[in-house]
Write a protein that holds these residues in place. Structure first.
Motif, mmCIF file in Angstrom:
data_model
loop_
_atom_site.group_PDB
_atom_site.id
_atom_site.type_symbol
_atom_site.label_atom_id
_atom_site.label_comp_id
_atom_site.label_asym_id
_atom_site.label_seq_id
_atom_site.Cartn_x
_atom_site.Cartn_y
_atom_site.Cartn_z
ATOM 1 N N SER A 16 -0.942 -8.982 -0.083
ATOM 2 C CA SER A 16 -1.236 -7.933 0.323
ATOM 3 C C SER A 16 -2.340 -8.602 0.673
ATOM 4 N N ARG A 17 -2.919 -9.584 0.689
ATOM 5 C CA ARG A 17 -3.966 -10.957 1.030
ATOM 6 C C ARG A 17 -3.090 -11.529 2.576
ATOM 7 N N ASP A 18 -1.812 -12.254 1.911
ATOM 8 C CA ASP A 18 -0.932 -13.410 2.965
ATOM 9 C C ASP A 18 -0.616 -11.925 4.425
ATOM 10 N N PHE A 19 -0.097 -10.473 3.683
ATOM 11 C CA PHE A 19 0.215 -9.877 4.675
ATOM 12 C C PHE A 19 -1.089 -9.973 5.606
ATOM 13 N N LEU A 20 -1.951 -8.249 5.233
ATOM 14 C CA LEU A 20 -3.198 -8.917 6.195
ATOM 15 C C LEU A 20 -3.655 -9.491 6.865
ATOM 16 N N GLU A 21 -3.068 -10.535 7.145
ATOM 17 C CA GLU A 21 -3.608 -11.814 7.539
ATOM 18 C C GLU A 21 -2.817 -11.313 8.688
ATOM 19 N N GLY A 22 -1.373 -10.931 8.748
ATOM 20 C CA GLY A 22 -0.609 -10.695 9.506
ATOM 21 C C GLY A 22 -1.047 -10.132 10.800
ATOM 22 N N GLN A 23 -0.136 -9.639 11.294
ATOM 23 C CA GLN A 23 -0.349 -8.243 12.781
ATOM 24 C C GLN A 23 0.057 -6.821 12.597
ATOM 25 N N ILE A 24 0.771 -6.726 11.847
ATOM 26 C CA ILE A 24 1.093 -5.163 11.314
ATOM 27 C C ILE A 24 0.447 -4.276 10.782
ATOM 28 N N PHE B 81 0.232 0.023 9.292
ATOM 29 C CA PHE B 81 0.901 1.700 10.106
ATOM 30 C C PHE B 81 0.072 2.361 9.889
ATOM 31 N N PRO B 82 -1.064 3.213 11.232
ATOM 32 C CA PRO B 82 -2.169 3.409 11.086
ATOM 33 C C PRO B 82 -2.100 4.670 10.581
ATOM 34 N N ASN B 83 -2.994 5.210 10.633
ATOM 35 C CA ASN B 83 -3.787 6.827 10.812
ATOM 36 C C ASN B 83 -3.373 7.262 9.072
ATOM 37 N N ASN B 84 -3.662 6.706 8.359
ATOM 38 C CA ASN B 84 -2.439 7.167 6.778
ATOM 39 C C ASN B 84 -1.833 8.524 6.862
ATOM 40 N N MET B 85 -0.856 8.518 8.053
ATOM 41 C CA MET B 85 -0.067 9.863 8.385
ATOM 42 C C MET B 85 1.343 8.676 7.678
ATOM 43 N N VAL B 86 1.879 9.734 7.032
ATOM 44 C CA VAL B 86 3.109 9.122 6.550
ATOM 45 C C VAL B 86 3.218 11.113 6.259
ATOM 46 N N ILE B 87 5.255 10.384 6.388
ATOM 47 C CA ILE B 87 6.408 11.828 5.140
ATOM 48 C C ILE B 87 7.164 10.840 4.010
ATOM 49 N N ALA B 88 7.383 11.280 2.909
ATOM 50 C CA ALA B 88 7.776 10.639 2.126
ATOM 51 C C ALA B 88 8.085 11.619 1.340
ATOM 52 N N TYR C 222 0.393 -0.894 0.735
ATOM 53 C CA TYR C 222 1.700 -0.236 -0.366
ATOM 54 C C TYR C 222 3.488 0.220 0.459
ATOM 55 N N PHE C 223 3.672 0.493 0.993
ATOM 56 C CA PHE C 223 4.973 0.584 1.824
ATOM 57 C C PHE C 223 5.495 -0.492 2.594
ATOM 58 N N ALA C 224 4.420 -1.773 2.923
ATOM 59 C CA ALA C 224 4.671 -3.242 2.263
ATOM 60 C C ALA C 224 6.198 -4.090 1.500
#
Length: 427
Positions: free
Chosen positions: A343-351, A353-360, A406-408
């Protein structure tokens, strides 16, 4: 009023203090006109700092007295324009320019298109046709693999940010995430047994037209525990059963996601949208859902600079800060040290998924909620125990990071498609 693109030759007072005022100041800086800004002005200070963006910040009457020849430019949300214009008129002044969120995003959007197109000729950049505030960016040879981009807080971009953008857009992001590039060009009607999307609403929503919404979208009133109006049998309410409705001011749309987690109907797929933001589900995507050929649908990945962490924890876009960011990571660490590092590594990146909008798929959505709410409620309990007060909506923003994480961390595991959302216009 004059076009803000025109050359400014006068001293300026920027009336506003916040996202729009800062963006307008940044816009003027890019045009080498910020030197004309003598100060920022507010109606009353209310304990705010006496400087902003490196300029003095004064109440409007002292500002007008100190800089009597300065033009006044409003740079704040549209809903405050009438009130502030009336105040200025009482002081014998009229604003020379009035800048709101829509105008500012238009200006920075045009600037972003020019800058990105010039610096990255191999990329295609244009306005998002579904949301006026967003751009969409793709590699010219793969126009279907689109990223979204919010110029309001991101433009101008540094050469380093441009290089990162080029790397993401020209890379193999979509292949690496198990995305579905080619869906069958056939449609099957979605019925109530297949998909249930909870549309998070509140009593404070602006008026938008919901005419023609599909049958699988259901209105759920968030913050219902504090709602004193008459209840309708046509709506669901997020205070039914086990709930966190009383904390809607902290969780925003996620009190509705919690309701969906606890009271999820027995449909194959679950999802969350907003009263103004709705998924764009083309026929082939609906067909893939109906036939069970897809596991997860996420909004298109958002490019965010200088990093996701910086954007959420330090820019004036969210109400969370570094304390919330580190508390979130500490609680993830207590559950799973490898996930915390990821999580720490990924969130230092640039991607993200906005708005908590998910279909699953139902089982995936429930697992995602179980992960997310364990962390969010852990944060809420920790702050309560420490006697720390946090601002409205902060947990909703933390939720966006947890949705991303989570989805990453499950990338490649699920058959995933990335889709647009549309922003409904106010009536």
């Amino acid at each position: 009023m004059e076009n803000p693109e025109n050359q400014l030759k006068h001293e300026l007072i920027l009336y506003g203090r916040g996202l729009i005022a800062e963006a307008y100041f940044r816009y003027l800086s890019r045009k080498e006109q910020a030197g004309e800004v003598m100060c920022f002005a507010v109606t009353t200070m209310n304990g705010q700092g006496d400087t902003y963006c490196g300029r003095p910040c004064l109440e409007i009457e002292p500002a007008l007295a100190k800089f009597p020849q300065a033009e006044v430019h409003l740079a704040l949300q549209e809903k405050y324009h009438g009130e502030v214009v009336s105040l200025l008129e009482k002081l014998g002044r009229r604003p020379e320019r009035v800048i709101g969120l829509h105008c500012m995003t238009e200006l920075l959007g045009e600037q972003g298109i020019r800058e990105i197109s010039t610096a990255c000729s191999e990329l295609t950049v244009r306005r998002n046709p579904h949301d006026y505030s967003m751009l969409e960016i793709a590699a010219s040879e793969h126009p279907e693999e689109k990223f979204t981009f919010y110029p309001m807080t991101q433009v101008p971009l540094s050469p380093e940010d441009m290089a990162k953008m080029r790397s993401y857009v020209q890379g193999n992001f979509f292949e690496g995430w198990g995305g579905i590039k080619d869906l069958a060009k056939s449609a099957s009607r979605l019925d109530e047994n297949v998909l249930y999307i909870a549309m998070a609403s509140s009593a404070k929503d602006a008026l938008v037209s919901h005419e023609g919404l599909p049958d699988y979208v259901h209105t759920v009133l968030g913050g219902a525990a504090a709602y004193e109006g008459q209840r309708s049998g046509e709506l669901a309410y997020d205070d039914e059963g086990r709930n966190i409705s009383l904390y809607n001011n902290l969780y925003s749309e996620l009190t509705v996601a919690y309701w969906l987690w606890q009271k999820a109907p027995q449909t194959k797929y679950l999802g969350l949208c907003h009263y103004r933001r709705h998924f764009v589900l083309p026929a082939e995507v609906q067909g893939a859902i109906a036939k069970g050929e897809i596991d997860v649908l996420l909004t298109r990945p958002r490019l965010t600079f200088p990093s996701v962490r910086e954007y959420f924890a330090n820019l004036p876009v969210t109400t969370m800060d570094e304390l919330d960011y580190e508390t979130m990571l500490r609680l993830i660490e207590s559950e799973d040290s490898e996930l915390a590092k990821f999580s720490r590594d990924f969130l230092e990146g640039q991607i993200h998924f906005p708005n908590n909008m998910v279909i699953a798929r139902r089982e995936i959505y429930l697992d995602y909620c179980s992960f997310m709410f364990k962390i969010l409620q852990g944060m809420q309990e920790y702050y309560a125990g420490e006697g720390v007060l946090r601002p409205d909506r902060y947990l909703g923003y933390v939720g966006e990071l947890l949705t991303t994480v989570y989805f990453a961390c499950h990338r490649g595991k699920y058959r995933t498609a990335y889709i647009d959302y549309k922003l409904l216009k106010e009536i």
